[in-house]
Scaffold this active site. Structure first.
Site, PDB file in Angstrom:
ATOM      1  N   GLU A 110      41.788  31.729  48.281  1.00  0.00           N
ATOM      2  CA  GLU A 110      40.604  31.702  47.416  1.00  0.00           C
ATOM      3  C   GLU A 110      40.945  32.010  45.953  1.00  0.00           C
ATOM      4  O   GLU A 110      40.459  32.986  45.384  1.00  0.00           O
ATOM      5  CB  GLU A 110      39.571  32.713  47.906  1.00  0.00           C
ATOM      6  CG  GLU A 110      39.100  32.492  49.330  1.00  0.00           C
ATOM      7  CD  GLU A 110      38.338  33.688  49.882  1.00  0.00           C
ATOM      8  OE1 GLU A 110      37.757  33.551  50.957  1.00  0.00           O
ATOM      9  OE2 GLU A 110      38.332  34.770  49.233  1.00  0.00           O
ATOM     10  N   CYS A 112      23.210  45.600  19.950  1.00  0.00           N
ATOM     11  CA  CYS A 112      22.847  46.924  19.451  1.00  0.00           C
ATOM     12  C   CYS A 112      23.361  47.992  20.410  1.00  0.00           C
ATOM     13  O   CYS A 112      22.606  48.717  21.066  1.00  0.00           O
ATOM     14  CB  CYS A 112      21.329  47.009  19.308  1.00  0.00           C
ATOM     15  SG  CYS A 112      20.787  48.451  18.376  1.00  0.00           S
ATOM     16  N   ARG A 116      33.743  41.933  29.672  1.00  0.00           N
ATOM     17  CA  ARG A 116      34.900  42.453  30.395  1.00  0.00           C
ATOM     18  C   ARG A 116      35.496  43.701  29.738  1.00  0.00           C
ATOM     19  O   ARG A 116      36.022  44.573  30.428  1.00  0.00           O
ATOM     20  CB  ARG A 116      35.972  41.373  30.552  1.00  0.00           C
ATOM     21  CG  ARG A 116      35.531  40.203  31.416  1.00  0.00           C
ATOM     22  CD  ARG A 116      36.677  39.267  31.754  1.00  0.00           C
ATOM     23  NE  ARG A 116      37.644  39.894  32.630  1.00  0.00           N
ATOM     24  CZ  ARG A 116      38.858  40.283  32.252  1.00  0.00           C
ATOM     25  NH1 ARG A 116      39.257  40.123  31.005  1.00  0.00           N
ATOM     26  NH2 ARG A 116      39.672  40.847  33.109  1.00  0.00           N
TER      27      ARG A 116
END
Length: 432
Positions: free
Chosen positions: A291, A362, A331
Protein backbone atom coordinates in the site's frame (compact mmCIF):
# COMPACT_ATOMS: atom_id res chain seq x y z
CA UNK A 1 20.53 19.10 -5.63
CA UNK A 2 16.82 18.24 -5.59
CA UNK A 3 14.61 15.81 -3.69
CA UNK A 4 12.98 14.59 -6.93
CA UNK A 5 14.01 13.92 -10.52
CA UNK A 6 10.92 15.93 -11.49
CA UNK A 7 12.68 19.18 -10.55
CA UNK A 8 15.34 21.20 -12.36
CA UNK A 9 16.50 24.75 -13.13
CA UNK A 10 16.05 26.29 -16.58
CA UNK A 11 18.11 28.86 -18.51
CA UNK A 12 16.25 31.69 -16.76
CA UNK A 13 17.37 30.36 -13.39
CA UNK A 14 13.79 29.38 -12.54
CA UNK A 15 12.68 26.17 -10.86
CA UNK A 16 10.97 23.75 -13.23
CA UNK A 17 8.80 20.74 -12.58
CA UNK A 18 8.33 18.22 -15.35
CA UNK A 19 10.20 20.63 -17.61
CA UNK A 20 7.69 23.46 -17.06
CA UNK A 21 8.71 26.81 -15.56
CA UNK A 22 7.07 27.15 -12.14
CA UNK A 23 6.83 30.93 -12.57
CA UNK A 24 4.68 30.41 -15.63
CA UNK A 25 2.54 27.96 -13.67
CA UNK A 26 2.08 30.52 -10.88
CA UNK A 27 1.14 33.20 -13.42
CA UNK A 28 -1.38 30.93 -15.16
CA UNK A 29 -3.05 29.32 -12.16
CA UNK A 30 -2.27 31.69 -9.29
CA UNK A 31 -0.97 30.86 -5.82
CA UNK A 32 -1.14 28.93 -3.57
CA UNK A 33 -1.02 26.09 -6.05
CA UNK A 34 -0.21 22.39 -5.74
CA UNK A 35 1.75 21.08 -8.74
CA UNK A 36 2.47 17.42 -9.60
CA UNK A 37 4.68 15.72 -12.21
CA UNK A 38 2.54 13.02 -13.80
CA UNK A 39 5.38 11.27 -15.63
CA UNK A 40 7.35 10.80 -12.42
CA UNK A 41 4.25 9.59 -10.55
CA UNK A 42 3.66 7.02 -13.28
CA UNK A 43 7.30 5.90 -13.09
CA UNK A 44 6.88 5.32 -9.36
CA UNK A 45 3.72 3.29 -9.96
CA UNK A 46 5.53 1.24 -12.58
CA UNK A 47 8.48 0.60 -10.25
CA UNK A 48 6.20 -0.96 -7.64
CA UNK A 49 4.14 -2.95 -10.13
CA UNK A 50 7.25 -4.35 -11.82
CA UNK A 51 8.71 -5.28 -8.43
CA UNK A 52 5.69 -7.53 -7.85
CA UNK A 53 6.25 -9.13 -11.23
CA UNK A 54 9.94 -9.74 -10.56
CA UNK A 55 9.87 -10.75 -6.89
CA UNK A 56 6.50 -12.50 -6.56
CA UNK A 57 6.00 -13.80 -10.11
CA UNK A 58 3.17 -11.34 -10.55
CA UNK A 59 1.18 -12.86 -7.68
CA UNK A 60 0.38 -9.63 -5.94
CA UNK A 61 -1.26 -6.22 -6.14
CA UNK A 62 0.08 -2.76 -5.39
CA UNK A 63 -2.71 -0.59 -3.96
CA UNK A 64 -2.14 3.16 -4.01
CA UNK A 65 -2.97 4.57 -0.58
CA UNK A 66 -5.28 7.34 -1.69
CA UNK A 67 -5.19 9.14 1.66
CA UNK A 68 -1.85 10.57 0.48
CA UNK A 69 -3.55 12.45 -2.36
CA UNK A 70 -7.02 11.61 -3.59
CA UNK A 71 -8.88 12.99 -6.57
CA UNK A 72 -10.56 11.51 -9.63
CA UNK A 73 -7.54 12.09 -11.86
CA UNK A 74 -5.23 10.27 -9.43
CA UNK A 75 -7.64 7.32 -9.41
CA UNK A 76 -7.60 7.25 -13.20
CA UNK A 77 -3.79 7.29 -13.31
CA UNK A 78 -3.61 4.37 -10.87
CA UNK A 79 -6.09 2.38 -12.96
CA UNK A 80 -4.08 2.98 -16.12
CA UNK A 81 -0.90 1.85 -14.32
CA UNK A 82 -2.52 -1.44 -13.23
CA UNK A 83 -2.63 -0.44 -9.57
CA UNK A 84 -5.18 -1.27 -6.93
CA UNK A 85 -6.59 1.43 -4.65
CA UNK A 86 -6.58 1.69 -0.87
CA UNK A 87 -9.39 3.89 0.49
CA UNK A 88 -10.02 4.82 4.12
CA UNK A 89 -13.36 6.62 4.06
CA UNK A 90 -16.69 6.85 2.31
CA UNK A 91 -15.43 10.01 0.60
CA UNK A 92 -12.39 8.31 -0.87
CA UNK A 93 -14.51 5.34 -1.93
CA UNK A 94 -17.07 7.66 -3.54
CA UNK A 95 -14.27 9.41 -5.44
CA UNK A 96 -13.05 6.07 -6.77
CA UNK A 97 -16.58 5.11 -7.81
CA UNK A 98 -17.12 8.39 -9.66
CA UNK A 99 -13.71 8.04 -11.35
CA UNK A 100 -14.78 4.66 -12.72
CA UNK A 101 -12.09 2.75 -10.83
CA UNK A 102 -12.65 -1.06 -10.87
CA UNK A 103 -14.11 -1.90 -7.48
CA UNK A 104 -12.60 -5.40 -7.43
CA UNK A 105 -9.18 -3.78 -7.02
CA UNK A 106 -10.23 -1.55 -4.11
CA UNK A 107 -9.39 -2.31 -0.48
CA UNK A 108 -11.27 -0.45 2.26
CA UNK A 109 -9.46 0.53 5.45
CA UNK A 110 -10.46 2.47 8.57
CA UNK A 111 -10.58 1.99 12.32
CA UNK A 112 -14.13 3.30 12.73
CA UNK A 113 -16.06 2.67 9.52
CA UNK A 114 -19.70 3.72 9.75
CA UNK A 115 -22.69 1.61 8.77
CA UNK A 116 -23.25 3.76 5.71
CA UNK A 117 -19.62 3.44 4.62
CA UNK A 118 -19.66 -0.33 4.94
CA UNK A 119 -23.00 -0.49 3.14
CA UNK A 120 -21.56 1.55 0.26
CA UNK A 121 -18.58 -0.80 0.08
CA UNK A 122 -20.74 -3.94 0.07
CA UNK A 123 -23.23 -2.57 -2.47
CA UNK A 124 -20.40 -1.60 -4.82
CA UNK A 125 -18.62 -4.97 -4.51
CA UNK A 126 -15.38 -3.62 -3.06
CA UNK A 127 -12.63 -6.22 -3.52
CA UNK A 128 -11.53 -6.48 0.11
CA UNK A 129 -12.59 -4.88 3.37
CA UNK A 130 -9.84 -4.67 5.99
CA UNK A 131 -11.62 -5.36 9.28
CA UNK A 132 -10.12 -3.44 12.19
CA UNK A 133 -12.14 -4.45 15.29
CA UNK A 134 -14.89 -6.69 16.64
CA UNK A 135 -17.61 -4.04 16.41
CA UNK A 136 -16.92 -3.62 12.73
CA UNK A 137 -16.83 -7.38 12.25
CA UNK A 138 -20.34 -7.70 13.69
CA UNK A 139 -21.68 -4.72 11.72
CA UNK A 140 -20.22 -5.98 8.45
CA UNK A 141 -21.58 -9.47 8.99
CA UNK A 142 -25.03 -8.00 9.57
CA UNK A 143 -24.89 -5.97 6.34
CA UNK A 144 -23.63 -8.95 4.35
CA UNK A 145 -26.42 -11.13 5.73
CA UNK A 146 -29.04 -8.49 4.99
CA UNK A 147 -27.83 -8.19 1.39
CA UNK A 148 -27.22 -11.94 1.06
CA UNK A 149 -23.67 -11.25 -0.18
CA UNK A 150 -20.45 -13.00 0.83
CA UNK A 151 -17.95 -10.23 1.59
CA UNK A 152 -14.18 -10.81 1.24
CA UNK A 153 -12.21 -9.52 4.22
CA UNK A 154 -8.71 -9.29 5.63
CA UNK A 155 -8.02 -8.74 9.32
CA UNK A 156 -5.73 -5.90 10.37
CA UNK A 157 -3.12 -7.27 12.77
CA UNK A 158 -0.74 -5.36 15.04
CA UNK A 159 2.56 -7.23 14.66
CA UNK A 160 4.07 -5.59 17.75
CA UNK A 161 6.80 -3.72 15.87
CA UNK A 162 7.87 -0.17 16.67
CA UNK A 163 9.76 1.88 14.09
CA UNK A 164 11.92 4.98 14.24
CA UNK A 165 9.43 7.56 13.02
CA UNK A 166 7.16 10.19 14.54
CA UNK A 167 5.00 8.79 17.35
CA UNK A 168 1.82 9.85 15.53
CA UNK A 169 2.63 7.68 12.51
CA UNK A 170 3.74 4.48 14.27
CA UNK A 171 0.93 1.97 13.90
CA UNK A 172 2.35 -1.53 14.32
CA UNK A 173 2.89 -1.63 18.09
CA UNK A 174 0.37 -2.93 20.62
CA UNK A 175 -0.50 0.60 21.83
CA UNK A 176 -2.25 1.67 18.64
CA UNK A 177 -5.84 2.48 17.74
CA UNK A 178 -5.55 0.21 14.70
CA UNK A 179 -6.08 -3.52 14.44
CA UNK A 180 -6.09 -6.71 16.52
CA UNK A 181 -3.16 -7.44 18.85
CA UNK A 182 -1.14 -10.62 18.50
CA UNK A 183 0.21 -10.60 22.05
CA UNK A 184 -3.17 -10.76 23.79
CA UNK A 185 -4.73 -13.50 21.64
CA UNK A 186 -7.15 -10.93 20.23
CA UNK A 187 -5.95 -11.56 16.67
CA UNK A 188 -6.59 -15.30 16.84
CA UNK A 189 -10.03 -14.69 18.34
CA UNK A 190 -10.80 -12.39 15.40
CA UNK A 191 -9.72 -15.14 12.99
CA UNK A 192 -12.00 -17.68 14.66
CA UNK A 193 -15.00 -15.35 14.70
CA UNK A 194 -14.52 -14.39 11.05
CA UNK A 195 -14.22 -18.01 9.95
CA UNK A 196 -17.47 -18.74 11.74
CA UNK A 197 -19.27 -15.84 10.04
CA UNK A 198 -21.43 -17.31 7.28
CA UNK A 199 -21.41 -14.24 5.04
CA UNK A 200 -17.73 -13.28 5.44
CA UNK A 201 -14.85 -14.81 3.49
CA UNK A 202 -11.55 -14.51 5.36
CA UNK A 203 -8.95 -14.20 2.63
CA UNK A 204 -5.97 -13.20 4.73
CA UNK A 205 -4.30 -10.82 7.14
CA UNK A 206 -2.89 -7.31 7.00
CA UNK A 207 -0.31 -5.30 8.90
CA UNK A 208 1.12 -1.80 8.66
CA UNK A 209 4.02 -0.76 10.88
CA UNK A 210 4.09 2.99 10.25
CA UNK A 211 4.84 5.75 7.78
CA UNK A 212 7.96 7.49 6.44
CA UNK A 213 10.13 4.51 7.41
CA UNK A 214 13.68 4.55 6.01
CA UNK A 215 14.91 1.23 7.41
CA UNK A 216 14.21 -2.06 5.63
CA UNK A 217 14.67 -4.29 8.70
CA UNK A 218 11.27 -3.45 10.30
CA UNK A 219 9.51 -4.50 7.08
CA UNK A 220 11.49 -7.75 6.98
CA UNK A 221 10.63 -8.44 10.62
CA UNK A 222 6.95 -7.73 9.99
CA UNK A 223 6.86 -10.20 7.08
CA UNK A 224 8.44 -12.86 9.28
CA UNK A 225 5.99 -12.26 12.13
CA UNK A 226 3.02 -12.43 9.79
CA UNK A 227 4.22 -15.65 8.15
CA UNK A 228 4.46 -17.25 11.58
CA UNK A 229 0.93 -16.05 12.36
CA UNK A 230 -0.38 -17.58 9.14
CA UNK A 231 1.21 -20.87 10.24
CA UNK A 232 -0.45 -20.53 13.65
CA UNK A 233 -3.82 -19.92 12.01
CA UNK A 234 -3.45 -23.04 9.91
CA UNK A 235 -2.37 -25.14 12.87
CA UNK A 236 -5.28 -24.00 15.05
CA UNK A 237 -8.07 -23.78 12.46
CA UNK A 238 -6.96 -25.91 9.54
CA UNK A 239 -7.38 -22.93 7.21
CA UNK A 240 -4.39 -21.39 5.43
CA UNK A 241 -4.58 -17.69 4.61
CA UNK A 242 -4.28 -17.01 0.89
CA UNK A 243 -3.40 -13.30 1.09
CA UNK A 244 -0.94 -11.17 3.04
CA UNK A 245 -1.08 -7.38 2.94
CA UNK A 246 2.19 -5.87 4.22
CA UNK A 247 1.00 -2.26 4.15
CA UNK A 248 3.21 0.62 3.09
CA UNK A 249 5.06 3.44 4.80
CA UNK A 250 8.16 3.53 2.59
CA UNK A 251 10.09 6.76 3.21
CA UNK A 252 10.74 9.56 0.73
CA UNK A 253 13.15 12.49 0.48
CA UNK A 254 11.89 15.61 2.19
CA UNK A 255 15.41 16.98 2.55
CA UNK A 256 18.35 16.49 0.21
CA UNK A 257 20.15 14.84 3.12
CA UNK A 258 17.47 12.13 3.42
CA UNK A 259 18.56 8.79 1.99
CA UNK A 260 15.66 6.33 1.68
CA UNK A 261 16.14 3.01 -0.06
CA UNK A 262 14.90 2.60 -3.60
CA UNK A 263 11.35 1.21 -3.78
CA UNK A 264 12.63 -1.92 -5.48
CA UNK A 265 14.95 -2.68 -2.55
CA UNK A 266 12.13 -2.55 -0.02
CA UNK A 267 10.10 -5.07 -2.00
CA UNK A 268 13.04 -7.27 -2.98
CA UNK A 269 14.45 -7.57 0.54
CA UNK A 270 11.05 -8.31 2.04
CA UNK A 271 10.40 -10.98 -0.61
CA UNK A 272 13.62 -12.79 0.27
CA UNK A 273 12.72 -12.93 3.96
CA UNK A 274 9.08 -13.80 3.35
CA UNK A 275 9.84 -16.65 0.95
CA UNK A 276 12.39 -18.09 3.37
CA UNK A 277 10.02 -17.80 6.32
CA UNK A 278 7.11 -19.38 4.41
CA UNK A 279 9.30 -22.32 3.48
CA UNK A 280 10.48 -22.62 7.07
CA UNK A 281 6.88 -22.57 8.36
CA UNK A 282 5.68 -25.01 5.72
CA UNK A 283 3.09 -22.66 4.26
CA UNK A 284 2.45 -21.51 0.71
CA UNK A 285 3.64 -18.08 -0.35
CA UNK A 286 0.46 -15.97 -0.15
CA UNK A 287 -0.80 -13.43 -2.67
CA UNK A 288 0.99 -10.22 -1.65
CA UNK A 289 -0.41 -6.71 -1.37
CA UNK A 290 1.45 -3.45 -0.73
CA UNK A 291 0.00 0.00 0.00
CA UNK A 292 2.46 2.73 -1.05
CA UNK A 293 0.95 6.20 -1.00
CA UNK A 294 3.44 8.86 0.05
CA UNK A 295 6.21 7.12 -1.90
CA UNK A 296 4.16 7.38 -5.10
CA UNK A 297 3.32 11.10 -4.97
CA UNK A 298 5.15 12.74 -2.06
CA UNK A 299 8.36 13.94 -3.67
CA UNK A 300 6.69 14.50 -7.04
CA UNK A 301 4.56 17.41 -5.86
CA UNK A 302 5.41 20.95 -4.82
CA UNK A 303 3.43 23.94 -3.57
CA UNK A 304 3.89 27.43 -4.98
CA UNK A 305 3.23 30.53 -2.88
CA UNK A 306 3.71 34.27 -3.32
CA UNK A 307 5.90 36.01 -0.76
CA UNK A 308 4.27 38.88 1.10
CA UNK A 309 5.54 40.60 4.22
CA UNK A 310 9.25 40.23 5.03
CA UNK A 311 9.70 41.03 8.73
CA UNK A 312 13.25 41.18 10.14
CA UNK A 313 13.67 40.96 13.90
CA UNK A 314 17.32 41.91 14.53
CA UNK A 315 19.45 39.18 16.08
CA UNK A 316 16.43 36.85 16.30
CA UNK A 317 14.98 35.83 12.94
CA UNK A 318 13.47 36.92 9.65
CA UNK A 319 9.85 36.04 8.95
CA UNK A 320 8.65 35.71 5.37
CA UNK A 321 4.88 35.48 5.12
CA UNK A 322 3.18 33.69 2.25
CA UNK A 323 -0.34 33.61 0.86
CA UNK A 324 -0.97 30.12 2.27
CA UNK A 325 0.12 28.25 5.38
CA UNK A 326 -1.22 25.67 7.81
CA UNK A 327 -4.57 25.56 6.01
CA UNK A 328 -2.94 24.01 2.94
CA UNK A 329 0.13 22.46 4.61
CA UNK A 330 -0.50 21.45 8.25
CA UNK A 331 2.42 19.01 8.41
CA UNK A 332 4.79 21.31 10.26
CA UNK A 333 2.32 22.20 12.98
CA UNK A 334 1.37 18.50 13.30
CA UNK A 335 4.73 16.76 13.06
CA UNK A 336 7.37 19.51 12.83
CA UNK A 337 7.86 18.05 9.35
CA UNK A 338 10.76 19.55 7.43
CA UNK A 339 10.65 20.56 3.77
CA UNK A 340 13.18 22.07 1.40
CA UNK A 341 12.15 25.58 0.38
CA UNK A 342 13.44 27.90 -2.33
CA UNK A 343 12.69 31.07 -4.26
CA UNK A 344 11.45 29.57 -7.51
CA UNK A 345 12.39 32.62 -9.58
CA UNK A 346 15.91 32.56 -8.08
CA UNK A 347 16.48 28.79 -8.03
CA UNK A 348 19.97 29.15 -9.53
CA UNK A 349 21.05 31.53 -6.77
CA UNK A 350 22.93 30.43 -3.70
CA UNK A 351 20.89 29.88 -0.55
CA UNK A 352 22.59 32.56 1.53
CA UNK A 353 19.79 33.38 3.96
CA UNK A 354 17.87 31.63 6.70
CA UNK A 355 14.22 32.48 7.26
CA UNK A 356 11.12 31.33 9.05
CA UNK A 357 8.38 30.75 6.49
CA UNK A 358 5.11 31.90 8.04
CA UNK A 359 1.54 31.34 6.92
CA UNK A 360 -1.27 33.88 6.87
CA UNK A 361 -3.53 32.15 9.40
CA UNK A 362 -4.26 33.92 12.67
CA UNK A 363 -2.13 31.45 14.66
CA UNK A 364 1.39 32.07 15.98
CA UNK A 365 2.18 28.41 15.23
CA UNK A 366 1.24 28.77 11.55
CA UNK A 367 4.70 28.05 10.18
CA UNK A 368 5.97 25.97 7.26
CA UNK A 369 9.70 26.05 8.11
CA UNK A 370 11.96 27.60 10.74
CA UNK A 371 15.50 28.88 10.22
CA UNK A 372 15.49 27.25 6.79
CA UNK A 373 18.12 28.08 4.16
CA UNK A 374 16.79 29.95 1.12
CA UNK A 375 17.78 32.53 -1.46
CA UNK A 376 17.24 36.20 -0.54
CA UNK A 377 13.49 36.87 -0.57
CA UNK A 378 11.62 39.96 -1.71
CA UNK A 379 7.91 40.76 -1.77
CA UNK A 380 6.31 39.15 -4.82
CA UNK A 381 8.83 36.33 -5.18
CA UNK A 382 7.42 32.85 -5.80
CA UNK A 383 8.27 30.47 -2.98
CA UNK A 384 8.35 26.74 -3.69
CA UNK A 385 7.95 24.22 -0.89
CA UNK A 386 9.15 20.82 -2.08
CA UNK A 387 7.87 17.29 -1.41
CA UNK A 388 4.30 18.35 -0.74
CA UNK A 389 2.64 15.79 -2.99
CA UNK A 390 1.41 13.73 -0.04
CA UNK A 391 -0.69 14.78 2.94
CA UNK A 392 -0.96 18.44 1.94
CA UNK A 393 -4.04 18.71 -0.24
CA UNK A 394 -5.42 15.69 1.66
CA UNK A 395 -5.14 17.51 4.99
CA UNK A 396 -6.03 20.98 3.71
CA UNK A 397 -8.79 22.86 5.52
CA UNK A 398 -10.79 26.07 5.30
CA UNK A 399 -9.42 27.44 8.56
CA UNK A 400 -9.92 31.24 8.70
CA UNK A 401 -12.29 30.61 5.78
CA UNK A 402 -9.43 30.29 3.34
CA UNK A 403 -10.37 28.65 0.04
CA UNK A 404 -8.36 25.52 -0.71
CA UNK A 405 -5.81 25.87 -3.55
CA UNK A 406 -6.08 24.38 -7.01
CA UNK A 407 -4.03 21.36 -8.09
CA UNK A 408 -2.19 21.19 -11.40
CA UNK A 409 -0.74 18.15 -13.18
CA UNK A 410 2.26 18.55 -15.49
CA UNK A 411 2.92 16.02 -18.25
CA UNK A 412 5.24 16.21 -21.24
CA UNK A 413 5.69 19.94 -20.86
CA UNK A 414 1.95 20.67 -20.63
CA UNK A 415 -0.13 21.72 -17.60
CA UNK A 416 -3.74 21.00 -16.76
CA UNK A 417 -5.86 21.76 -13.73
CA UNK A 418 -7.09 18.59 -11.99
CA UNK A 419 -8.72 20.25 -8.96
CA UNK A 420 -10.27 23.70 -9.20
CA UNK A 421 -9.40 26.43 -6.76
CA UNK A 422 -12.21 26.98 -4.26
CA UNK A 423 -14.06 30.28 -4.37
CA UNK A 424 -15.64 32.30 -1.58
CA UNK A 425 -18.98 31.00 -2.85
CA UNK A 426 -17.75 27.46 -2.22
CA UNK A 427 -17.05 28.43 1.38
CA UNK A 428 -20.65 29.40 2.06
CA UNK A 429 -22.30 26.80 -0.17
CA UNK A 430 -23.57 24.73 2.75
CA UNK A 431 -24.34 27.62 5.08
CA UNK A 432 -28.01 28.01 6.03
Amino acid sequence: MFVSDALNVNEKGHLTIGGVDTIEIAEQFGTPCYVFDENQIRKNCQAFVSSIEENYDGKGLVCYASKAFCCKEMCRICDEEKMGLDVVSGGELFTAIKAGFPMGKVIFHGNNKTYDELLMAVQNNVGRIIVDNFSELEMLEGIAKEKNITVPVLLRIKPGIEVHTHEFIRTGQIDSKFGFALETGEAMEAVARTLNAKFLELRGVHCHIGSQVFEIDPFKLASSVMAKFIRQIRDETGVEMKELNLGGGFGIKYLTTDNPEKFYEYVRCVSVVLKRECEKQGINLPFILFEPGRSIVGAEGITLYTAGVVKKIPNIRTYVSIDGGMADNPRYILYQAQHEIMVANKAAWEKDCAITLAGKCCESGDLIAENAPIQRVHVGDIIAVLSTGAYNYSMASNYNRLPRPCAVMVKDGECREIIKRESYLDLIRNDI
